[in-house]
Design a protein around this motif. Structure first.
Motif, PDB file in Angstrom:
ATOM      1  N   PRO A 131       0.804  -1.233   0.000  1.00 44.41           N
ATOM      2  CA  PRO A 131       0.000   0.000   0.000  1.00 44.41           C
ATOM      3  C   PRO A 131       0.830   1.272   0.000  1.00 44.41           C
ATOM      4  CG  PRO A 131      -0.054  -1.069   2.149  1.00 44.41           C
ATOM      5  CD  PRO A 131       0.616  -2.028   1.213  1.00 44.41           C
ATOM      6  N   ASN A 132       2.103   1.178   0.340  1.00 41.14           N
ATOM      7  CA  ASN A 132       2.970   2.354   0.279  1.00 41.14           C
ATOM      8  C   ASN A 132       3.491   2.612  -1.126  1.00 41.14           C
ATOM      9  OD1 ASN A 132       2.831   2.878   3.101  1.00 41.14           O
ATOM     10  ND2 ASN A 132       4.324   1.223   3.458  1.00 41.14           N
ATOM     11  N   LYS A 133       3.268   1.639  -2.015  1.00 41.01           N
ATOM     12  CA  LYS A 133       3.723   1.782  -3.398  1.00 41.01           C
ATOM     13  C   LYS A 133       2.545   1.838  -4.379  1.00 41.01           C
ATOM     14  CE  LYS A 133       8.319  -0.295  -2.845  1.00 41.01           C
ATOM     15  NZ  LYS A 133       9.022   0.971  -3.167  1.00 41.01           N
ATOM     16  N   PHE A 134       1.756   0.771  -4.437  1.00 40.77           N
ATOM     17  CA  PHE A 134       0.738   0.680  -5.482  1.00 40.77           C
ATOM     18  C   PHE A 134      -0.672   0.320  -5.007  1.00 40.77           C
ATOM     19  CE2 PHE A 134       4.717  -0.234  -7.849  1.00 40.77           C
ATOM     20  CZ  PHE A 134       4.648   0.815  -8.748  1.00 40.77           C
ATOM     21  N   TRP A 135      -0.791  -0.479  -3.969  1.00 36.76           N
ATOM     22  CA  TRP A 135      -2.108  -1.044  -3.630  1.00 36.76           C
ATOM     23  C   TRP A 135      -2.921  -0.022  -2.847  1.00 36.76           C
ATOM     24  CZ3 TRP A 135      -3.700  -4.955  -6.308  1.00 36.76           C
ATOM     25  CH2 TRP A 135      -4.820  -5.695  -5.923  1.00 36.76           C
ATOM     26  N   GLY A 136      -3.403   0.976  -3.575  1.00 33.44           N
ATOM     27  CA  GLY A 136      -4.140   2.065  -2.947  1.00 33.44           C
ATOM     28  C   GLY A 136      -5.625   1.772  -2.839  1.00 33.44           C
ATOM     29  N   ARG A 137      -6.314   2.699  -2.257  1.00 32.49           N
ATOM     30  CA  ARG A 137      -7.758   2.564  -2.046  1.00 32.49           C
ATOM     31  C   ARG A 137      -8.514   2.434  -3.357  1.00 32.49           C
ATOM     32  NH1 ARG A 137     -11.380   7.508   0.467  1.00 32.49           N
ATOM     33  NH2 ARG A 137     -13.437   6.565   0.122  1.00 32.49           N
ATOM     34  N   PHE A 138      -7.996   3.058  -4.424  1.00 34.07           N
ATOM     35  CA  PHE A 138      -8.702   3.087  -5.700  1.00 34.07           C
ATOM     36  C   PHE A 138      -7.986   2.309  -6.799  1.00 34.07           C
ATOM     37  CE2 PHE A 138      -9.571   7.100  -3.448  1.00 34.07           C
ATOM     38  CZ  PHE A 138     -10.919   6.896  -3.189  1.00 34.07           C
ATOM     39  N   GLY A 139      -6.992   1.542  -6.414  1.00 36.83           N
ATOM     40  CA  GLY A 139      -6.238   0.794  -7.409  1.00 36.83           C
ATOM     41  C   GLY A 139      -4.829   1.325  -7.541  1.00 36.83           C
ATOM     42  N   LEU A 140      -4.303   1.292  -8.734  1.00 37.31           N
ATOM     43  CA  LEU A 140      -2.879   1.484  -8.946  1.00 37.31           C
ATOM     44  C   LEU A 140      -2.548   2.889  -9.438  1.00 37.31           C
ATOM     45  CD1 LEU A 140      -2.274  -1.865 -10.871  1.00 37.31           C
ATOM     46  CD2 LEU A 140      -2.256  -1.481  -8.390  1.00 37.31           C
ATOM     47  N   PRO A 141      -1.750   3.637  -8.686  1.00 33.29           N
ATOM     48  CA  PRO A 141      -1.255   4.913  -9.216  1.00 33.29           C
ATOM     49  C   PRO A 141      -0.306   4.640 -10.375  1.00 33.29           C
ATOM     50  CG  PRO A 141      -0.036   4.340  -7.248  1.00 33.29           C
ATOM     51  CD  PRO A 141      -1.129   3.301  -7.387  1.00 33.29           C
ATOM     52  N   THR A 142      -0.188   5.564 -11.283  1.00 39.40           N
ATOM     53  CA  THR A 142       0.670   5.355 -12.453  1.00 39.40           C
ATOM     54  C   THR A 142       2.140   5.667 -12.171  1.00 39.40           C
ATOM     55  OG1 THR A 142      -0.253   7.470 -13.198  1.00 39.40           O
ATOM     56  CG2 THR A 142      -1.016   5.488 -14.300  1.00 39.40           C
ATOM     57  N   VAL A 143       2.434   6.141 -10.977  1.00 37.53           N
ATOM     58  CA  VAL A 143       3.791   6.193 -10.432  1.00 37.53           C
ATOM     59  C   VAL A 143       3.659   5.776  -8.970  1.00 37.53           C
ATOM     60  CG1 VAL A 143       5.748   7.683  -9.824  1.00 37.53           C
ATOM     61  CG2 VAL A 143       4.563   8.029 -11.990  1.00 37.53           C
ATOM     62  N   ALA A 144       4.619   5.030  -8.467  1.00 34.84           N
ATOM     63  CA  ALA A 144       4.536   4.546  -7.088  1.00 34.84           C
ATOM     64  C   ALA A 144       4.357   5.705  -6.109  1.00 34.84           C
ATOM     65  CB  ALA A 144       5.789   3.753  -6.738  1.00 34.84           C
ATOM     66  N   PHE A 145       3.520   5.488  -5.088  1.00 32.64           N
ATOM     67  CA  PHE A 145       3.259   6.537  -4.098  1.00 32.64           C
ATOM     68  C   PHE A 145       4.553   7.092  -3.491  1.00 32.64           C
ATOM     69  CE2 PHE A 145      -0.949   4.266  -3.505  1.00 32.64           C
ATOM     70  CZ  PHE A 145      -1.731   5.291  -3.996  1.00 32.64           C
ATOM     71  N   ASP A 146       5.516   6.207  -3.282  1.00 33.89           N
ATOM     72  CA  ASP A 146       6.743   6.628  -2.589  1.00 33.89           C
ATOM     73  C   ASP A 146       7.860   7.052  -3.542  1.00 33.89           C
ATOM     74  OD1 ASP A 146       7.356   4.141  -3.598  1.00 33.89           O
ATOM     75  OD2 ASP A 146       8.087   3.315  -1.703  1.00 33.89           O
ATOM     76  N   ASP A 147       7.539   7.194  -4.837  1.00 36.91           N
ATOM     77  CA  ASP A 147       8.545   7.633  -5.806  1.00 36.91           C
ATOM     78  C   ASP A 147       8.608   9.160  -5.807  1.00 36.91           C
ATOM     79  OD1 ASP A 147      10.057   6.334  -8.414  1.00 36.91           O
ATOM     80  OD2 ASP A 147       9.433   8.412  -8.754  1.00 36.91           O
ATOM     81  N   ALA A 148       9.810   9.694  -5.982  1.00 33.97           N
ATOM     82  CA  ALA A 148      10.003  11.151  -5.942  1.00 33.97           C
ATOM     83  C   ALA A 148       9.244  11.877  -7.039  1.00 33.97           C
ATOM     84  CB  ALA A 148      11.490  11.477  -6.042  1.00 33.97           C
ATOM     85  N   THR A 149       8.930  11.189  -8.132  1.00 29.68           N
ATOM     86  CA  THR A 149       8.246  11.849  -9.251  1.00 29.68           C
ATOM     87  C   THR A 149       6.725  11.749  -9.154  1.00 29.68           C
ATOM     88  OG1 THR A 149       8.325   9.868 -10.648  1.00 29.68           O
ATOM     89  CG2 THR A 149      10.199  11.366 -10.772  1.00 29.68           C
ATOM     90  N   TYR A 150       6.202  11.079  -8.123  1.00 29.10           N
ATOM     91  CA  TYR A 150       4.748  10.945  -7.972  1.00 29.10           C
ATOM     92  C   TYR A 150       4.084  12.313  -7.856  1.00 29.10           C
ATOM     93  CZ  TYR A 150       0.197  10.045  -5.866  1.00 29.10           C
ATOM     94  OH  TYR A 150      -1.154  10.027  -5.590  1.00 29.10           O
ATOM     95  N   SER A 151       3.026  12.508  -8.639  1.00 28.25           N
ATOM     96  CA  SER A 151       2.265  13.762  -8.614  1.00 28.25           C
ATOM     97  C   SER A 151       0.785  13.403  -8.683  1.00 28.25           C
ATOM     98  CB  SER A 151       2.664  14.652  -9.790  1.00 28.25           C
ATOM     99  OG  SER A 151       1.937  15.858  -9.782  1.00 28.25           O
ATOM    100  N   GLU A 152       0.022  13.847  -7.719  1.00 27.50           N
ATOM    101  CA  GLU A 152      -1.349  13.376  -7.544  1.00 27.50           C
ATOM    102  C   GLU A 152      -2.251  13.599  -8.756  1.00 27.50           C
ATOM    103  OE1 GLU A 152      -3.145  14.913  -4.039  1.00 27.50           O
ATOM    104  OE2 GLU A 152      -2.044  13.568  -2.701  1.00 27.50           O
ATOM    105  N   ASN A 153      -2.106  14.721  -9.428  1.00 27.83           N
ATOM    106  CA  ASN A 153      -3.093  15.119 -10.429  1.00 27.83           C
ATOM    107  C   ASN A 153      -2.562  15.213 -11.850  1.00 27.83           C
ATOM    108  OD1 ASN A 153      -5.238  15.405  -8.541  1.00 27.83           O
ATOM    109  ND2 ASN A 153      -4.397  17.375  -7.902  1.00 27.83           N
ATOM    110  N   LYS A 154      -1.319  14.829 -12.091  1.00 25.99           N
ATOM    111  CA  LYS A 154      -0.706  15.032 -13.400  1.00 25.99           C
ATOM    112  C   LYS A 154      -0.747  13.773 -14.266  1.00 25.99           C
ATOM    113  CE  LYS A 154       2.380  18.884 -12.260  1.00 25.99           C
ATOM    114  NZ  LYS A 154       3.770  19.381 -12.243  1.00 25.99           N
ATOM    115  N   MET A 155      -1.820  13.555 -14.893  1.00 29.11           N
ATOM    116  CA  MET A 155      -2.028  12.588 -15.963  1.00 29.11           C
ATOM    117  C   MET A 155      -1.355  11.237 -15.687  1.00 29.11           C
ATOM    118  SD  MET A 155      -1.969  13.561 -19.998  1.00 29.11           S
ATOM    119  CE  MET A 155      -3.078  12.765 -21.157  1.00 29.11           C
TER     120      MET A 155
END
Length: 573
Positions: A466-490
């Motif tokens: 869950p700290n990387k990909f297994w979120g409440r809504f499925g998979l973010p397109t960049v890991a949550f803990d990656d420095a380049t993760y951006s909540e709203n950028k495509m």
């Protein structure tokens, strides 16, 4: 589904946010957010009028500030109601209604025995061999005023019973007008026929499911020019044309109601195959998009998933003639990837332009192009496995064996070349150097379903963290803990329904049934919980960023496919 579906859509279509359109039409009716007026845009690029494949994004509405007026010329305020087949505007002199008479013609039903008018500006578009203009007629009424001054038009009508003002937008004024009751009945019948075809789903999914099927029809356009078959745009509101991998995903939903329509999403793209086998990124009425100058100049396509989708369509109806028709073009596309996208000749395929990945602004491309990425090689393995199945069904057993061997060889090659044992992911490489970004695309080869058990286990550890990909809504397109993760950028963080779907299938294929169900539920709940159906969603809040396109095709298609899966499983338990 039945007549109740149209009721489920009552006032679910907010024309201040999304266009009122119709199957086949390129007309988009909107309401201004800040005043009682409508405007009409065109879902057409019209590059012969204004050069540039993206010039349409800045084009002003063809018809602007369309107001209803009383006999004294006062603007009528109104309250809007909507359904799939009709818009209704309640005014102090009665209700005005709008339906599509046909794909180029709007019919306005006005109160009987009343003097009522309409005022608007029209920006006629004219070029050497064509134009877009507005023409109008009245049925069961008398035009008392028809004033044109510059861009401005003002009409006044003395209505009889069943009066209609018909507004036709096209090249000429050769069209028929019908009494409003007939146009209204025909519109209702068209939409009822559409919804009568859709299969059932669980009760809790029905409202969003109805909206999803409206999206699928509302984004369809009729054949014209390079669009040789009825095709679905990702969203008429923003992406004008049919896109390659979008079309494959749209077909997955259409197969449940109309096999020919599903097949035509594949045919439309293959009809525009280039001489060297490449399939274009997108097609539109006047041409194709196969080369883009930003952020770099290169040829552009989309991920090769047509064979994967075509095989799913075949499994629904066993149309062997369709497979015969598409097999050779798909072989040529597959060969193009290997021949033109492996600069260092190491057998690992690369992306040369970021947009060919479909992941336009992913941080995977921040370090330069080309990139040898796990996802494109996974797509090709899946495609070659699908081609093997198609060849087998066509009785081409030697070719089937060859495809299987090629798929297995590429699988082994990406393990040797891209697998990072210590990190437990498949690397993306630029100039043979590891790209220091972690995305679900580094986990994509799970979808192949033939990896060694120990590799699957390491991928699953990342996927379900869950700290990387297994979120409440499925998979973010960049890991949550990656420095380049951006909540709203495509493609730099938000959840996309198609990526969730691909991993649901991957989990199903390797026997992780409960994880697949959990991800399916997350995806359905996400889309159902938010207004409309959007292009992508914030991975932490579930909300759609303002930049996420509305009435988005593959989000609707994925919701439909997963809701049907869920329902079938519930019936079998």
């Amino acid at each position: 589904m039945n007549a109740a579906v149209l009721h489920l859509l009552e006032n679910q279509i907010d024309i201040k946010q999304v266009p009122f359109s119709d199957r086949g039409s390129r007309l988009l009716v909107y309401q201004h957010a800040d005043k009682p007026a409508l405007y009409i845009k065109l879902a057409e690029r019209l590059i012969n009028y204004e050069a540039g494949i993206e010039s349409y994004l800045k084009r002003l509405p063809l018809i602007e500030n369309l107001e209803f007026i009383d006999e004294d010329g006062n603007v009528l305020d109104f309250k809007t109601s909507s359904s799939a087949d009709m818009l209704r505007f309640e005014t102090n002199i009665g209700e005005i209604q709008i339906v599509f008479q046909d794909e180029k013609t709007l019919s306005f039903g006005v109160p009987s025995q009343t003097v009522v008018g309409m005022r608007f500006q029209i920006r006629s578009l004219k070029w050497s061999n064509g134009k877009r203009d507005a023409f109008y007629q009245v049925s069961n009424g008398k035009i008392m005023k028809n004033q044109k001054q510059g861009l401005n038009v003002e009409l006044m009508i003395e209505s009889q019973d069943d009066c209609a003002l018909t507004l036709h937008i096209g090249n000429d004024d050769s069209f028929n007008t019908k009494p409003f009751s007939i146009a209204k009945h025909e519109a209702q019948t068209r939409w009822q026929k559409w919804f009568d075809m859709v299969p059932p789903v669980c009760e809790s999914r029905r409202e969003k499911y109805a909206y999803a099927w409206w999206v699928m029809a509302n984004n369809l356009v009729s054949p014209n020019g390079f669009v040789k078959y009825e095709s679905m745009m990702p969203t008429k509101a923003f992406y004008v044309g049919a896109w390659l991998w979008d079309s494959a995903l749209h077909a997955l939903a259409f197969q449940h109601i109309d096999i020919k329509l599903a097949q035509n999403q594949i045919r439309a793209m293959l009809a525009n195959q280039l001489e060297d086998g490449m399939l274009p990124d997108a097609i539109f009425d006047e041409g194709v998009v196969s080369e883009i100058h930003h952020p770099i100049h290169a040829r552009v396509t989309n991920p090769p998933i047509m064979a994967w989708a075509a095989l799913k369509i075949y499994e629904t109806d066993n149309d062997i003639e369709f497979l015969k028709e598409i097999y050779e073009p798909l072989k040529r596309e597959n060969a193009w990837w290997f021949k033109h996208n492996d600069d260092d000749n190491d057998g690992i395929v690369q992306y040369t332009h970021p947009y060919s990945s479909g992941l336009d602004n992913s941080p995977l491309w921040d370090f330069g192009m080309p990139v040898e990425s796990p996802d494109i090689n996974t797509y090709l393995i899946l495609q070659m496995n699908a081609l093997a199945e198609i060849a087998k069904l066509l009785g081409k057993h030697d070719e089937a064996t060859l495809w299987k061997n090629k798929a297995d060889e590429l699988t082994q090659r990406i393990i040797e070349h891209l697998w990072d044992e210590e990190a437990g992911i498949f690397d993306a490489l630029h100039n043979e150097k590891h790209i220091p970004v972690i995305t679900p695309f580094n986990l994509y080869p799970l979808w192949i379903s033939k990896l060694p058990k120990e590799i699957n286990e390491k991928i699953l550890a990342h996927l379900t963290n869950p700290n990387k990909f297994w979120g409440r809504f499925g998979l973010p397109t960049v890991a949550f803990d990656d420095a380049t993760y951006s909540e709203n950028k495509m493609w730099r963080g938000p959840v996309w329904a198609n990526i969730n779907y691909f991993f649901i299938e991957a989990l199903q294929k390797i026997g992780e049934v409960e994880l697949a169900k959990e991800l399916r539920t997350k995806t359905l709940d996400l889309i159902a919980s938010q207004p409309g159906i959007r292009e992508y969603y914030n991975a932490k809040t579930g909300e759609a960023p303002a930049t996420a396109a509305p009435i988005f095709g593959w989000s609707a298609a994925v919701f439909i496919e997963l809701a049907i899966q869920e329902y079938k499983e519930s019936r079998n338990n």
